[in-house]
Design a protein around this motif. Structure first.
Motif, PDB file in Angstrom:
ATOM      1  N   ASP A   1       0.874  -1.178   0.000  1.00  0.00           N
ATOM      2  CA  ASP A   1       0.000   0.000   0.000  1.00  0.00           C
ATOM      3  C   ASP A   1       0.913   1.230   0.000  1.00  0.00           C
ATOM      4  OD1 ASP A   1      -2.219   1.789   0.705  1.00  0.00           O
ATOM      5  OD2 ASP A   1      -1.337   1.773   2.714  1.00  0.00           O
TER       6      ASP A   1
ATOM      7  N   ASP B   1      -0.250   5.160   0.815  1.00  0.00           N
ATOM      8  CA  ASP B   1      -0.520   6.158   1.869  1.00  0.00           C
ATOM      9  C   ASP B   1      -0.565   5.536   3.256  1.00  0.00           C
ATOM     10  OD1 ASP B   1      -2.521   7.674  -0.553  1.00  0.00           O
ATOM     11  OD2 ASP B   1      -0.822   8.660   0.414  1.00  0.00           O
ATOM     12  N   GLY B   2       0.309   6.024   4.100  1.00  0.00           N
ATOM     13  CA  GLY B   2       0.369   5.524   5.467  1.00  0.00           C
ATOM     14  C   GLY B   2       1.273   4.322   5.612  1.00  0.00           C
ATOM     15  N   THR B   3       1.687   3.734   4.470  1.00  0.00           N
ATOM     16  CA  THR B   3       2.525   2.526   4.530  1.00  0.00           C
ATOM     17  C   THR B   3       3.922   2.856   4.002  1.00  0.00           C
ATOM     18  OG1 THR B   3       0.560   1.148   4.267  1.00  0.00           O
ATOM     19  CG2 THR B   3       2.684   0.093   3.837  1.00  0.00           C
TER      20      THR B   3
ATOM     21  N   GLU C   1       0.116  -3.319   4.602  1.00  0.00           N
ATOM     22  CA  GLU C   1      -0.877  -2.246   4.712  1.00  0.00           C
ATOM     23  C   GLU C   1      -0.717  -1.482   6.023  1.00  0.00           C
ATOM     24  OE1 GLU C   1      -3.398  -0.739   3.421  1.00  0.00           O
ATOM     25  OE2 GLU C   1      -3.763  -1.749   1.517  1.00  0.00           O
ATOM     26  N   ASP C   2      -1.442  -0.358   6.124  1.00  0.00           N
ATOM     27  CA  ASP C   2      -1.433   0.417   7.381  1.00  0.00           C
ATOM     28  C   ASP C   2      -2.809   0.495   8.022  1.00  0.00           C
ATOM     29  OD1 ASP C   2      -2.353   3.744   6.749  1.00  0.00           O
ATOM     30  OD2 ASP C   2      -2.404   2.167   5.222  1.00  0.00           O
ATOM     31  N   SER C   3      -3.876   0.156   7.263  1.00  0.00           N
ATOM     32  CA  SER C   3      -5.226   0.486   7.760  1.00  0.00           C
ATOM     33  C   SER C   3      -6.142  -0.723   7.752  1.00  0.00           C
ATOM     34  CB  SER C   3      -5.840   1.574   6.859  1.00  0.00           C
ATOM     35  OG  SER C   3      -6.101   1.014   5.576  1.00  0.00           O
TER      36      SER C   3
HETATM   37 MG    MG Z   1      -2.954   3.166   3.396  1.00  0.00          MG
END
Ligand code: MG
Ligand code: XBP
Length: 243
Positions: free
Chosen positions: A12, A14-16, A179-181
């Motif tokens: 992923d 964004d955020g990862t 992933e982050d979410s």
């Molecule tokens: Mg993300």
């Protein structure tokens, strides 16, 4: 070099790979609101609440409807705002304002040295995601790069991961997602893939049931040398939390 049993690892964005939401997308959204003469400004906490709506244009539409706009008006205004926001995000990328999370470059290099194919599956728009990944990791780091611009449905729908597996020609149990979410985890699991979660400030308190492993950063992911990223298929005991 420790090998990995995986044929591919699908990341992923964004955020990862990048911590892009608080100081990147959020700032670009607020600048787009201001440029349109709108009074809205998403604070750090408020933006985190809207992050549960994936896709910047859909996030804007949902927000505008919550502010009382009729559906058609909200959708049209969201499209205009999102176009401006995307231009601004491209400028942030061009000026080097979005950078990899600590440990990401080392992990990508280790996986590549172990012969693993790398890919990207993001909900974000190609207009900024492609120049970002090229700038940060070079144009040949990822064999497949899919964005929210190429799939009919966004995460938590599994479409982007299913398409990534198809283009990689890899079975779901021979690839692992990072992933982050919770939405990203759901998308990966929906495609039949195991999923490693690396949390960030926005997602640390989410429910990650079903994750093969949960790390609080890439440093602990790298330190876990017998972790699922290297060991391959997550053994039953692997379902747990490495913090
Ligand atoms: Mg993300
Ligand atoms: C996270 C998202 C994206 C970004 C904003 O994507 O939901 O929509 O928040 O980017 P990821 P856009 O799957 O990489 O975590 O405005 O281009 O949608």
């Amino acid at each position: 070099m420790r090998s990995s049993a995986w044929k591919a690892v699908v990341f992923d964005v964004d955020g990862t790979l990048v911590d892009s939401e608080r100081d990147g997308h959020r700032v670009a959204f607020n600048a787009a609101f201001a440029a349109s003469g709108l009074p809205y400004r998403w604070g750090v906490v408020e933006y985190g609440q809207w992050l549960t709506v994936t896709g910047g244009r859909r996030r804007l539409t949902a927000f505008l409807e919550s502010e009382g706009y009729a559906a058609r008006e909200a959708s049209a205004l969201a499209a205009r705002l999102h176009s401006d926001k995307t231009f601004r995000m491209r400028e942030f990328v061009r000026h080097g304002m979005i950078n990899p999370r600590p440990g990401v470059r080392e992990l990508l290099d280790r996986l590549r040295s172990a012969g693993v194919t790398l890919a990207v599956a993001t909900t974000g728009s190609r207009e900024w995601a492609e120049p970002l990944l090229d700038r940060l990791f070079g144009p040949r780091m990822f064999s497949v790069m899919l964005t929210g611009s190429e799939v009919p449905e966004l995460k938590p729908d599994p479409a982007v991961y299913k398409e990534a597996l198809h283009r990689l020609n890899v079975a779901p149990d021979r690839a692992v997602a990072v992933e982050d979410s919770a939405n990203g985890l759901k998308a990966a699991r929906g495609a039949g893939m195991p999923c490693v979660v690396v949390t960030n400030d926005y997602t640390a308190d989410s429910n990650f049931s079903g994750a093969a492993a949960v790390y609080d950063g890439f440093e602990s992911c790298l330190a876990d040398r017998s972790g699922v990223l290297w060991r391959g298929q997550p053994a039953a005991r692997a379902r747990g939390y490495v913090r």
